[in-house]
Design an enzyme around this catalytic site. Structure first.
Site, PDB file in Angstrom:
ATOM      1  N   TYR A 135      -9.911   4.191   2.827  1.00  0.00           N
ATOM      2  CA  TYR A 135      -9.359   5.441   2.301  1.00  0.00           C
ATOM      3  C   TYR A 135      -8.298   5.991   3.236  1.00  0.00           C
ATOM      4  O   TYR A 135      -8.402   5.861   4.459  1.00  0.00           O
ATOM      5  CB  TYR A 135     -10.448   6.510   2.190  1.00  0.00           C
ATOM      6  N   TYR A 174     -16.635  -1.017   0.495  1.00  0.00           N
ATOM      7  CA  TYR A 174     -16.505  -0.605   1.901  1.00  0.00           C
ATOM      8  C   TYR A 174     -17.869  -0.292   2.513  1.00  0.00           C
ATOM      9  O   TYR A 174     -18.800   0.066   1.800  1.00  0.00           O
ATOM     10  CB  TYR A 174     -15.549   0.584   2.041  1.00  0.00           C
ATOM     11  N   ARG A 184     -20.804   0.039  -0.128  1.00  0.00           N
ATOM     12  CA  ARG A 184     -20.647   0.629  -1.459  1.00  0.00           C
ATOM     13  C   ARG A 184     -19.986  -0.368  -2.395  1.00  0.00           C
ATOM     14  O   ARG A 184     -18.995  -1.006  -2.027  1.00  0.00           O
ATOM     15  CB  ARG A 184     -19.731   1.870  -1.417  1.00  0.00           C
ATOM     16  N   HIS A 187     -15.455   1.253  -6.305  1.00  0.00           N
ATOM     17  CA  HIS A 187     -15.541   2.354  -7.272  1.00  0.00           C
ATOM     18  C   HIS A 187     -14.298   3.227  -7.199  1.00  0.00           C
ATOM     19  O   HIS A 187     -13.592   3.245  -6.194  1.00  0.00           O
ATOM     20  CB  HIS A 187     -16.783   3.210  -7.017  1.00  0.00           C
ATOM     21  N   HIS A 189     -13.388   7.322  -7.824  1.00  0.00           N
ATOM     22  CA  HIS A 189     -13.948   8.652  -8.052  1.00  0.00           C
ATOM     23  C   HIS A 189     -13.193   9.338  -9.182  1.00  0.00           C
ATOM     24  O   HIS A 189     -11.959   9.317  -9.198  1.00  0.00           O
ATOM     25  CB  HIS A 189     -13.844   9.496  -6.786  1.00  0.00           C
TER      26      HIS A 189
HETATM   27 FE   LIG Z   1     -15.884   6.381  -2.331  1.00  0.00          FE
END
Ligand SMILES: [Fe+2]
Lengths: 276, 189
Positions: A135, A174, A184, A187, A189
């Site tokens: 991110y 990640y 995770r 995905h 959001h």
């Molecule tokens: Fe996330």
């Protein structure tokens, strides 16, 4: 956008919170699943008290939410439009000088309320990691590369039929610090508004067949398998674009509305003059 | 009519900071403008520790009591009242909105600001309300409000802001434990 400039420290902080093993998390999740199946009452939303997701332990209310009839302002929603969102904001691949790395995808879907009415003219926001699972956020310390050509934020105003479309890059999975070797599933959001503030929601969209589904306590906090499946996009070859991008469809359903909708709700997301 | 099943919510996670907050999101009106009021507080977890990764949104009527329908929340011009505010809490769980008090409701009911809460560790959204203390100062006013009158006094208090000496409204949010805020659900009929 607020000051979230990236602090490019390649620091891997020690995971002192990562004490449980995946096997221990799995066992805990399996126990909750067994209890859910034995109870036999369908649940369609995530548990908010779900101990395998460690951060939820001190952050979930212990009292059941108070049922109340929505009143006055709750029966309406903030209004958004092209003044708030430029049409180009729905393409996450054109925000920088070059093309971002990774698998280009087109994401298309429709938002309806619990009665099947399209949610028109409303704000939809997405954010995600890049193709390497990183991110653009100063607190993300996963030592995967940033992509100078990818920020990972998109916005759109839904069409008259509740439809939306984003062009983006398929995010990578990640690691996180919930437990040792926790990852995770990939995905995106999603944040969206309905025609009533009571319908406000934030969720995550997943990709079909992700091997991390069974291991992820955030996804598994939705204890019902059919309910979890509602967050998984569908590969759609009709959306896939020749020599350009693969396509996925993902529809969302908000809760029902409590007031009789006005004709104008489906054209501009607006309430008629004097109706309130 | 057959009801469709709603899509499940999920946690906002930790990495919303580069995506959702927007410039002057917490200023429904400019700081210091005539009639402006500060609504501020802190968000706490079940240990009584402040939560640094929480996003709050408020939605409310305008000063004249009407429901705002103007665009322009995300790109504020400093003049248009859209009724919507959004802020991430700071590193010590603090938040501060600048707004106006919502005007009288058409039905004469107690005025409140609608609040929705998202946080890392919180697996789904939470709805609640902040009432203005002057509107619910006496027993008759409390009795007239369907929600407040249904709550024991200690729980009711979690929904009512405190008026500070400088006119600001103070309202803390406790996700769990002692003084846990009352959260709301809106059942469908
Ligand atoms: Fe996330």
């Amino acid at each position: 956008m607020v000051d979230e400039t990236f602090d490019d420290a390649r620091v891997i902080t020690s995971s002192d919170s990562a004490q449980s093993t995946q096997a221990e998390i799995n066992e805990q999740m399996a126990g909750i699943t067994r209890d859910y199946e034995a109870a036999g009452a369908e649940e369609t939303q995530p548990r908010i008290d779900y101990a395998p997701y460690r951060s939820s332990i001190l952050r979930h209310p212990t009292k059941a939410p108070r049922p109340v009839d929505p009143e006055s302002i709750e029966l309406w929603s903030p209004a958004f439009g092209q003044r708030d969102v430029h049409t180009l904001e729905s393409d996450l691949t054109i925000q920088h000088k070059g093309e971002p790395l990774g698998e280009r995808i087109i994401l298309r879907g429709k938002i309806v309320d619990g009665d099947g009415r399209p949610v028109a003219g409303q704000l939809l926001e997405i954010w995600q990691a890049n193709s390497a699972g990183r991110y653009v956020h100063k607190r993300d310390q996963h030592p995967a590369p940033l992509d100078p050509n990818f920020t990972g934020v998109g916005r759109a105003i839904t069409g008259a039929d509740g439809s939306y479309e984003f062009t983006t890059i398929k995010p990578g999975p990640y690691p996180w610090k919930n437990h040792f070797n926790a990852w995770r599933p990939a995905h995106i959001h999603f944040s969206l508004f309905g025609t009533q503030f009571t319908q406000r929601m934030i969720t995550q969209m997943y990709f079909p067949g992700d091997p991390l589904f069974a291991l992820d306590p955030i996804y598994q906090a939705i204890v019902d398998p059919a309910a979890r499946q509602r967050l998984v996009a569908t590969y759609d070859h009709d959306i896939t674009s020749h020599e350009w991008a693969t396509g996925y469809s993902f529809d969302l359903v908000l809760t029902g509305t409590h007031r009789t909708p006005f004709e104008t709700d489906t054209t501009a997301g607006q309430s008629p003059e004097g109706a309130h | 009519m057959t009801k469709l099943v709603a899509t499940p919510g999920q946690t906002i996670g930790p990495f919303y900071g580069f995506a959702l907050p927007f410039e002057r999101g917490e200023q429904l009106v400019p700081v210091g403008s005539p009639g402006s009021v500060r609504l501020h507080g802190t968000v706490y977890d079940g240990n009584g520790d402040p939560i640094p990764d929480c996003l709050l949104e408020i939605w409310q009527a305008a000063a004249d009591g009407t429901v705002p329908d103007a665009h322009g929340s995300l790109i504020r011009d400093g003049y248009t009242f859209t009724g919507f505010g959004r802020t991430a809490v700071d590193n010590v769980g603090g938040f501060s909105f600048t707004t106006v008090e919502p005007g009288p409701r058409p039905d004469g009911g107690a005025r409140f600001i609608s609040v929705v809460v998202f946080a890392r560790g919180l697996l789904n959204k939470l709805h609640t309300r902040v009432y203005l203390p002057e509107d619910v100062a006496d027993a008759d006013a409390v009795a007239a409000d369907a929600l407040l009158s249904s709550l024991p006094e200690n729980e009711r208090g979690t929904l009512i802001a405190t008026r500070e000496d400088d006119g600001a409204l103070r309202w803390d949010l406790r996700l769990q434990g002692e003084g846990e805020t009352v959260f709301l659900t809106y059942p469908e009929r």
